[in-house]
Design an enzyme around this catalytic site. Structure first.
Site, PDB file in Angstrom:
ATOM      1  N   GLY A 153     -19.240 -34.059  18.646  1.00 52.57           N
ATOM      2  CA  GLY A 153     -20.565 -33.779  19.223  1.00 52.57           C
ATOM      3  C   GLY A 153     -21.621 -33.875  18.134  1.00 52.57           C
ATOM      4  CB  SER A 184     -15.953 -34.156  12.567  1.00 54.19           C
ATOM      5  OG  SER A 184     -15.365 -34.424  13.825  1.00 54.19           O
ATOM      6  CE  LYS A 185     -23.242 -38.947  13.412  1.00 56.82           C
ATOM      7  NZ  LYS A 185     -24.013 -39.386  12.301  1.00 56.82           N
ATOM      8  NE  ARG A 186     -13.843 -38.853  14.030  1.00 53.17           N
ATOM      9  CZ  ARG A 186     -12.930 -38.103  13.444  1.00 53.17           C
ATOM     10  NH1 ARG A 186     -11.936 -37.604  14.127  1.00 53.17           N
ATOM     11  NH2 ARG A 186     -13.032 -37.831  12.157  1.00 53.17           N
TER      12      ARG A 186
END
Ligand code: GLU
Length: 487
Positions: free
Chosen positions: A263, A259-261
């Site tokens: 990286g 997920s974006k969290r």
């Protein structure tokens, strides 16, 4: 003819997982002299994001896996399509979906559902409170014709739902997962056409994959539970089914879903960070696939030769950025200084233009650090000492086995001697300096260390000869003078 498609919804930028899906579909097409198609699934207008289509295309083009057919270009806000199976934007195909929903209604494979959003919400709340599986409760499934007519005449809003059989199993052979089966009673009566007349993904994907003659449906694991609905739709229409391949999830190092969290996940982020397309493609190809031996370096053409869906792993693939760095360093080293210089130019802003540096000279500067950096974006920082001598403390000039006095003496003598020397050829310069060291009875460290620090202003840098030939002779002498003023 093998025809594969990548079918993104334009809800954002291209995710690295999407790039992998597109790549695998591209490879399967290419290895069979087939066609790779880009279809844009934009039927959920609320979720469509402006600029997403051009951004997705830009990423595919950058990675060198441009579609052969479908949405192939974006120019002045216009989507340009190529191919005989279009339109390839689903929002332009609404009539087609409506016609197909009607066929299903006529044949009794689908039904009108007049349930209001409130009723469906209540239903869900009850199911959730009772810990029962969520899904439509079949309220309108057996509605009699007269009531349907009455509702339609009254203009009641409706959806069209798939009348999924409630007994038996749906089975299919996934090219990656092998035999997969689903109990039909657990498969929901999927909405196919929404109250606004737009199709849902499920109807549109099946109709389009069939009408666009897709032979292999290659997509992420998250679509596996939807596949029994799709299989049933193919059966209702009496169409031949394509092959299905569901790709394993991409995972973070801690095995959670990527997920974006954790990286960057957008292909564009990697472009901005200065990764090379060859590196990202090679890296992404290996997320879930390998050739079965220890080879790791594969160009697109080599991948097209060797890739096979059957060799894709069933379980999730860990996204390991260190490996991407390793690939990038490898591919940077394969390029000439000139090639890297061209690619690195945008990362320098106007600097190279403002300095009026010729591309050959710039390539020499790049050559100093090309093999030390991981990405193109690191180059401006890494070679900045060539453009601006950093300020550094006097102690840095002193070799660990030497003294300030010796550094001062050596630099003073070098300054005088170098004035008479030609500084154009690295090997020649090196030979002469080494001879000079011998002739004057110094150790290599006592001379080369202060010279290198004087020229670079840095504790760590390329060697003094490499730097000297890249700098102007005047600048070499000036930097030694600056060093002398410090000690
Ligand atoms: N539009 C779907 C997505 O964005 C495509 C799924 C498929 O390939 O069938 O994920």
């Amino acid at each position: 003819m093998i025809r594969t498609r990548f079918a993104p919804s334009p809800t954002g930028f291209l995710h690295v997982g999407g790039l992998r899906t597109a790549l695998y579909a591209y490879l399967v097409a290419k290895q069979n002299n087939g066609k790779f198609i880009l279809r844009v699934e934009d039927t959920d207008q609320k979720r469509s994001v402006e600029g997403a289509i051009p951004a997705i295309l830009e990423s595919l083009n950058w990675a060198d896996i441009a579609p052969d057919e479908g949405v192939v270009e974006f120019e002045n806000n216009d989507v340009i399509e190529k191919g005989e199976y279009g339109p390839y934007l689903q929002s332009k195909r609404l009539k087609i979906y409506e016609q197909h929903a009607n066929i299903l209604l006529e044949k009794g494979f689908a039904y009108y559902c007049f349930c209001t959003a409130e009723r469906l919400e209540e239903c869900r709340a009850k199911q959730s409170a009772a810990n029962r599986p969520m899904g439509y409760d079949g309220h309108c499934r057996e509605m009699d014709v007269a009531e349907i007519k009455k509702n339609l005449t009254a203009g009641a809003p409706y959806t069209v739902r798939l009348k999924m059989p409630k007994t038996g199993m749906t089975e299919f052979n996934d090219l990656i997962k092998g035999k997969v089966s689903f109990k039909n009673e657990l498969v929901d009566d999927q909405v196919l056409l929404k109250t606004d007349g737009f199709p849902t993904y499920h109807l549109a994907v099946v109709v389009d994959d069939h009408l666009m003659a897709i032979t292999h449906v290659i997509r992420g694991d998250e679509w596996l539970p939807s596949t029994p609905k799709h299989i049933y739709l193919y059966e209702c229409f009496g169409w031949e089914k394509p092959m299905f391949a569901h790709l394993p999830l991409l995972l973070n190092a801690n095995k959670s879903k990527l997920s974006k969290r954790q990286g960057d996940v957008a292909v564009g982020d990697y472009v901005k960070k200065g990764y090379l397309p060859e590196a990202l493609i090679n890296f992404v190809a290996f997320l879930g696939w390998n050739p079965g031996d220890d080879r790791e370096i594969f160009s697109l053409a080599e991948l097209a030769k060797e890739f096979s869906l059957e060799k894709v792993n069933k379980s999730g693939a860990v996204f390991n950025l260190e490996k991407l760095d390793w690939y990038n360093k490898y591919y940077l080293r394969q390029l000439s200084n000139e090639q890297v210089a061209e690619l690195a130019l945008p990362f320098f802003g106007n600097k190279i233009k403002d300095l009026r540096l010729k591309i050959e000279d710039f390539a020499n500067v790049i050559g100093l650090e090309k093999e030390r950096v991981t990405t193109l974006a690191e180059l401006p920082g890494a070679v900045n000492f060539i453009f601006e001598l950093p300020d550094y403390p006097a102690e840095m000039l002193v070799f660990k086995k030497s003294t300030t006095e010796e550094a001062k003496k050596v630099l003073g003598e070098l300054l005088v001697w170098l004035e008479k020397i030609d500084l154009k050829d690295k090997n020649d310069l090196e030979k002469q300096v080494i001879q000079w060291i011998k002739d004057n009875g110094y150790t290599n460290g006592a001379v080369l260390w202060p010279l290198r620090v004087a020229l670079s202003g840095q504790d760590k840098s390329p060697g003094p000869f490499e730097i000297a030939v890249v700098l102007d002779k005047d600048e070499v002498l000036r930097r030694i003078q600056v060093a002398l003023a410090k000690v």
